[in-house]
Design a protein around this motif. Sequence first.
Motif, PDB file in Angstrom:
ATOM      1  N   UNK A 316       0.831  -1.378   0.186  1.00  0.00           N
ATOM      2  CA  UNK A 316       0.056   0.129  -0.127  1.00  0.00           C
ATOM      3  C   UNK A 316       0.728   1.300   0.057  1.00  0.00           C
ATOM      4  N   UNK A 317       1.885   1.375   0.903  1.00  0.00           N
ATOM      5  CA  UNK A 317       2.701   2.501   0.838  1.00  0.00           C
ATOM      6  C   UNK A 317       3.569   2.687  -0.328  1.00  0.00           C
ATOM      7  N   UNK A 318       4.096   1.340  -0.803  1.00  0.00           N
ATOM      8  CA  UNK A 318       4.918   1.532  -2.247  1.00  0.00           C
ATOM      9  C   UNK A 318       4.042   2.045  -3.157  1.00  0.00           C
ATOM     10  N   UNK A 319       2.684   1.708  -3.453  1.00  0.00           N
ATOM     11  CA  UNK A 319       1.735   2.130  -4.198  1.00  0.00           C
ATOM     12  C   UNK A 319       1.426   3.771  -4.182  1.00  0.00           C
ATOM     13  N   UNK A 320       1.533   4.047  -2.886  1.00  0.00           N
ATOM     14  CA  UNK A 320       1.208   5.644  -2.738  1.00  0.00           C
ATOM     15  C   UNK A 320       2.373   6.346  -3.299  1.00  0.00           C
ATOM     16  N   UNK A 321       3.476   5.916  -3.181  1.00  0.00           N
ATOM     17  CA  UNK A 321       4.720   6.745  -3.727  1.00  0.00           C
ATOM     18  C   UNK A 321       4.914   6.516  -5.175  1.00  0.00           C
ATOM     19  N   UNK A 322       4.551   5.474  -5.649  1.00  0.00           N
ATOM     20  CA  UNK A 322       4.643   5.436  -7.111  1.00  0.00           C
ATOM     21  C   UNK A 322       3.458   6.058  -7.696  1.00  0.00           C
ATOM     22  N   UNK A 323       2.381   6.188  -7.275  1.00  0.00           N
ATOM     23  CA  UNK A 323       1.062   6.738  -7.514  1.00  0.00           C
ATOM     24  C   UNK A 323       1.478   8.293  -7.656  1.00  0.00           C
ATOM     25  N   UNK A 325       3.764  10.076  -9.053  1.00  0.00           N
ATOM     26  CA  UNK A 325       4.150  10.389 -10.388  1.00  0.00           C
ATOM     27  C   UNK A 325       3.678   9.353 -11.372  1.00  0.00           C
ATOM     28  N   UNK A 326       2.469   8.945 -11.045  1.00  0.00           N
ATOM     29  CA  UNK A 326       1.721   8.146 -12.145  1.00  0.00           C
ATOM     30  C   UNK A 326       1.311   9.177 -13.589  1.00  0.00           C
ATOM     31  N   UNK A 327       1.527   8.758 -14.518  1.00  0.00           N
ATOM     32  CA  UNK A 327       1.280   9.283 -15.825  1.00  0.00           C
ATOM     33  C   UNK A 327       2.245  10.456 -16.106  1.00  0.00           C
ATOM     34  N   UNK A 328       3.053  10.667 -15.042  1.00  0.00           N
ATOM     35  CA  UNK A 328       4.160  11.699 -15.432  1.00  0.00           C
ATOM     36  C   UNK A 328       5.568  11.214 -15.429  1.00  0.00           C
ATOM     37  N   UNK A 329       5.836   9.972 -15.089  1.00  0.00           N
ATOM     38  CA  UNK A 329       7.076   9.424 -15.016  1.00  0.00           C
ATOM     39  C   UNK A 329       6.906   7.961 -15.658  1.00  0.00           C
ATOM     40  N   UNK A 330       7.438   7.484 -16.570  1.00  0.00           N
ATOM     41  CA  UNK A 330       7.322   6.151 -17.205  1.00  0.00           C
ATOM     42  C   UNK A 330       7.566   5.121 -15.985  1.00  0.00           C
ATOM     43  N   UNK A 331       8.586   5.066 -15.496  1.00  0.00           N
ATOM     44  CA  UNK A 331       9.115   4.227 -14.499  1.00  0.00           C
ATOM     45  C   UNK A 331       8.038   4.127 -13.104  1.00  0.00           C
ATOM     46  N   UNK A 332       7.672   5.120 -12.945  1.00  0.00           N
ATOM     47  CA  UNK A 332       6.883   5.243 -11.408  1.00  0.00           C
ATOM     48  C   UNK A 332       5.575   4.369 -12.314  1.00  0.00           C
ATOM     49  N   UNK A 333       4.868   4.432 -13.452  1.00  0.00           N
ATOM     50  CA  UNK A 333       3.656   4.220 -13.770  1.00  0.00           C
ATOM     51  C   UNK A 333       3.932   2.674 -14.106  1.00  0.00           C
ATOM     52  N   UNK A 334       4.948   2.150 -14.562  1.00  0.00           N
ATOM     53  CA  UNK A 334       5.057   0.919 -15.026  1.00  0.00           C
ATOM     54  C   UNK A 334       5.061  -0.042 -13.583  1.00  0.00           C
ATOM     55  N   UNK A 335       5.959   0.696 -12.694  1.00  0.00           N
ATOM     56  CA  UNK A 335       6.334  -0.092 -11.428  1.00  0.00           C
ATOM     57  C   UNK A 335       4.688  -0.170 -10.627  1.00  0.00           C
TER      58      UNK A 335
END
Length: 359
Positions: A316-323, A325-335
Amino acid sequence: MTIRITEDEAETGGYAFVDLGRPAPSALLSFRRQDAEPRHLGAEGWQPEVAWLAPLSISERDGRAVARFGPNVVDRIEELVPIEIVAQDGTSFGVVSWPFITPAPAGYGILAAAPVAPLSLTETAARDVSPEVPVVADAENAPASALDPPTPPNAARASLPLAEVTVERRPRVWPVAAALFLGLALAAAGGAYVYRDDLRMILAAWETPQPTSSNTPPVVEQAPVTLAAPSQEAPRPSAAELRQRYTRLIEERASAPAFLDLGETALAAHQGGTAFRAFEEADPVANADAAWQLARFYDPSNPDAVARTAARPDAVRAAYYYALWRNRSPRHTDALRGLCDANTDLAGRDERLRTICRP
């Protein structure tokens, strides 16, 4: 003024100072989480009833009350949880987003990794036992052949009797030798010319250099080999040095790049707690690299041992930090997509993860 929570750098983890921002009418405080139930922190953990907890110490700095708490509070509150702090008389000091505090090495272990048990005395002794050496138990009753040393060969020969030497007289042979010598002299005189020519050819062959045999490898002169000096790696900064650097950056109100640099240095030095706090200060909302590093600390698919010393896996916490920069950073979106696909069962049970993973 707002509440400010800072880690007690004099300890190895599990202790923090809670600056309430103003004087405290009572030393007993209540910690109430705002995101889940049960919401009151008690002596044994979270509970439905209100509990009043006494700090280890409380002091006053510039008209502000500063309370010091240990692992019974610090290790039980996770990072980013909204906490309201209330005095016993009902005075609320406000709500604070709880920061990351290094857990105590032997504390309650909310975020701390499980310690490795040392070897027992039995296991240590078993590693040092050498193979047994055979020993003759009863030397007095052992057979003589087993105790007596072997007889040296020269001694056996010396014990043998000397043989008799018999000298036999032989007839004189000088007349026969004289006749033979005379015949050889005549033959040598006849072949003197042939010997002279052969000798000339032999001397000429000595003066002429002979070619090297094809089977003999040519001698190659090798240049002297120079050994390169062994490379020396720069020593890693100690945990105390990194903590001092972190405190100095906080006091200087340093920029995000300075905290990112400190975080990467702390990761290389295997100091996960300092690295986490440095990335947190770099503001993951405004900095994609800080959000990526914090997400990697919590991502269950990350096998890095340094990350596990600072935070337990939490999808949950990992998803929060990835999200962030979702749709602004490809690596965050893919992760984030990979994390959600790998935790569909958890998303079905956890509403927060289900909301974050929703396209």
